[in-house]
Write an enzyme that holds these catalytic residues in place. Sequence first.
Site, PDB file in Angstrom:
ATOM      1  CB  CYS A  16      37.373  54.097  10.173  1.00  0.00           C
ATOM      2  SG  CYS A  16      37.686  55.208   8.767  1.00  0.00           S
ATOM      3  CB  CYS A  63      21.961  58.167   6.835  1.00  0.00           C
ATOM      4  SG  CYS A  63      23.708  57.730   6.938  1.00  0.00           S
ATOM      5  CB  CYS A 106      27.206  57.842  13.753  1.00  0.00           C
ATOM      6  SG  CYS A 106      28.685  58.329  12.862  1.00  0.00           S
ATOM      7  CB  CYS A 113      33.644  52.699  11.348  1.00  0.00           C
ATOM      8  SG  CYS A 113      32.205  52.710  10.264  1.00  0.00           S
ATOM      9  CB  CYS A 120      33.486  50.423   3.949  1.00  0.00           C
ATOM     10  SG  CYS A 120      34.262  52.059   4.023  1.00  0.00           S
ATOM     11  CD  GLU A 127      22.341  47.827   7.423  1.00  0.00           C
ATOM     12  OE1 GLU A 127      21.953  46.779   7.957  1.00  0.00           O
ATOM     13  OE2 GLU A 127      23.132  48.603   7.970  1.00  0.00           O
TER      14      GLU A 127
END
Length: 394
Positions: A140, A129, A367, A143, A136, A116
């Site tokens: 975290c 962004c 975010c 997230c 990933c 994305e």
Amino acid sequence: MPIPGHIDPVPVARAPFARPDGRVDLVGLDKGAIRVALEAAGMEPKQAKLRAKQLWHWIYNRGVTDFTLMTDIAKAQHPWLAERFVVGRPDVKEAQVSEDGTRKWLLTSPDGQDYEMVFIPDADRGTLCVSSQVGCTLNCRFCHTGTMRLVRNLTAGEIVGQVMLARDALGEWPSSPDGRLLTNIVMMGMGEPLYNFDAVRDGLKIVMDGDGLALSKRRITLSTSGVVPMMARAGEEIGVNLAVSLHAVTKDVRDEIVPLNRKYGIEELLQACADYPGANNARRITFEYVMLKDKNDSDADARELVRLLRQFKLPAKVNLIPFNPWPGAEYECSTPERIRSFSNIVFEGGISAPVRTPRGRDIDAACGQLKTAAEKKSRAELDRLAAEKQAALG
């Protein structure tokens, strides 16, 4: 040692996948690489040097994808180029527009992987962004993207392709430094950029090239969760602004919410920030700090943040980010009053600490919300995946 399954524990080089039609995509190649590709396809070297310069201009300055529209290249050569090469764009699987004007694209690659990108318009700037990985490497805890397995790194072409597609959508060809809607890039999408260093570096160099997309390095920010060994190299070889996902000021809390901290601790990370090439008061390092209720948002945390940044004499600003909830998240957002008190303490310490206004929440573009997988995972599944990633990272 790699662990079983489709997960890359640390930076893993992979051979570029071939397009189904066998053609070479020129997006993501610099002038030298375009010339090499032309020669490899059988073009005479002297001609390849000239054609590479022409192709570069049409691809990165004019945004042209059709060889027949490249008017200074002989018509007789158009079919030869089209048979062997393509000027590609990511395929758009879905495009959404938020009520606040934020735009999110779900993209898919020729090998069927989804990632994305998000465009955030403001009165004085427009920020894209950009993602660096499918999924990933990291985990975290706050997230949403961190709950995904890492499938693979994006190529330099796929990174540059996001910028090209955004330029297409905004009607910003030919490339010009004046009157742009897309003025800034943040490497803050899916993935950890410093665990895909070569592709991120090569892609951003194309974006910054003055003869092409011509976006200044001062308008590009690379965000890392703290891959300390790669930070100096990023400053030397890329030279863009640095943002660090800090999110906590004590070892116990950061170990929990940013588990990479168990490998590279807070003081080691802040020393790497102090040593970052080019950082100064005119180009401050941004510290991102997501506000989690009763976890990292106390007045004592704010005072410790000020103390740490002063201790390492960092040219810094702090972005306070209200936590963006997602299904299965184990945290809540701090109250507006708590965030305001935290911000005031940091400001009083002489460090800028604005509160970021959440954007694109209604389309999961805010975010920490980027995540292409639609399936819901149980807490046990999320914990198991997090443990696998941590074991892989060491």
